[in-house]
Design an enzyme around this catalytic site. Structure first.
Site: not given
Length: 338
Positions: A234, A279
């Site tokens: 990611s 996040k």
């Protein structure tokens, strides 16, 4: 006096129960917002340019659930609970999962380097190193010989330049045929033999492994990325932006604190990731001013839409920016005011 002793005994029982519950694992995983980590200290382009701001990768924190963390996750906002089979593959061990995550990180770094060097007009050369064992089909002969994380460098004394060549060679053999392999495991070269078999789902002949190309990149100037034990793909977009910024004279951070997430392929396309709401929370806590989120071409429920909703929910001033490509991110940074 008896009541006092009973009270102490009850307190001791509760204490022991809490301690025991902490160490008894449940068939679940708990995830929560992780950290936003500056990339300049871990990515070094030889004689690269300095930056006045920061690019940051964002992470989630994940661990096996116990009674305590499972209950806490039910109460805490932005903590999530997943079944084991939602995290690990079928019959995948913890070690295999960790190895898969680390290999995905290695692949992410290679793609980021290629994308950044191409965009900056710098020299790079992909180097094919073999076939990486990404997974193993249970019940086939390879299960007793190979491990997730092995790199197959030779088959019957032959080397290949792509996984397609490897698959073509193997599929041309008959079931029961034994192949002689050279593999790299834990930095050691080993000789192994694997008998071919018919694959249960397709009926085709194979070893029964899930594989990906294991590729390195030779660059000029040299670049190193030290990710230690951070896993997964990611961080690809943010790796690319940091590498690119060290390759070009203009500082595209313009002094700002920029976080984000998203996979990156060799052609500069940004892909979606999991846990983006967590996040966003991590990036906001770190003081980020901008957050890049995969747009998924505007699809309903995209990473960007979830990130934007989370940003509104936590009432952050951080700007959420949708991106489908590396170029989208660069275009935004070019127009961004100092």
């Amino acid at each position: 006096m008896k009541r006092r002793h009973l009270g102490r005994a009850l307190a001791m029982v509760i204490f022991v129960a809490v301690v025991v519950s902490y160490f008894i694992p449940l068939p679940y995983y708990v995830t929560k917002p992780g950290m936003a980590k500056e990339l300049a200290p871990i990515i070094k382009v030889e004689d690269g340019y300095k930056e006045s701001g920061d690019f940051k990768l964002t992470t989630i924190s994940m661990g096996e659930a116990n009674v305590f963390t499972y209950g806490l996750a039910k109460l805490m906002k932005y903590w999530d609970i997943y079944r084991e089979d939602e995290i690990r593959g079928e019959e995948e061990t913890d070690k295999q999962y960790e190895m898969r995550q680390l290999q995905e990180m290695e692949g992410s770094k290679v793609k980021a380097i290629i994308s950044a060097y191409r965009e900056a007009g710098k020299s790079y050369t992909p180097i094919y190193r073999g076939v990486y064992v990404y997974g193993i089909v249970a019940g086939l002969p390879a299960e007793k010989v190979l491990e997730v994380g092995d790199r197959i460098t030779e088959v019957d004394g032959q080397r290949f330049t792509s996984s397609k060549q490897f698959i073509h060679y193997v599929s041309g053999k008959r079931a029961g045929k034994t192949l002689k392999l050279e593999i790299i495991r834990d930095k050691q070269a080993l000789q192994k033999e694997v008998q071919l078999a018919k694959l249960p789902k397709t009926g085709k002949v194979g070893m029964g492994i899930v594989l990906v190309d294991d590729v390195a990149v030779k660059t000029e100037p040299k670049v190193t990325i030290d990710t230690a034990k951070i896993g997964g793909p990611s961080a690809g977009l943010m790796f690319t932006l940091e590498i690119y910024n060290q390759l070009v004279k203009e500082d595209i951070t313009k002094g700002k604190d920029i976080a984000g997430t998203g996979t990156m392929d060799e052609n500069g396309n940004v892909g979606p990731i999991g846990g983006i709401h967590q996040k966003v929370v991590a990036a906001d806590k770190s003081g980020a001013e901008v957050f890049f989120a995969p747009n998924e071409k505007g699809e309903a429920g995209s990473n960007y839409s979830v990130a934007k909703k989370t940003a509104e929910d936590i009432n952050t001033d951080m700007k959420i920016v949708p991106v489908d490509t590396l170029q989208d991110a660069l275009d935004y940074l070019e127009k961004m005011k100092k």
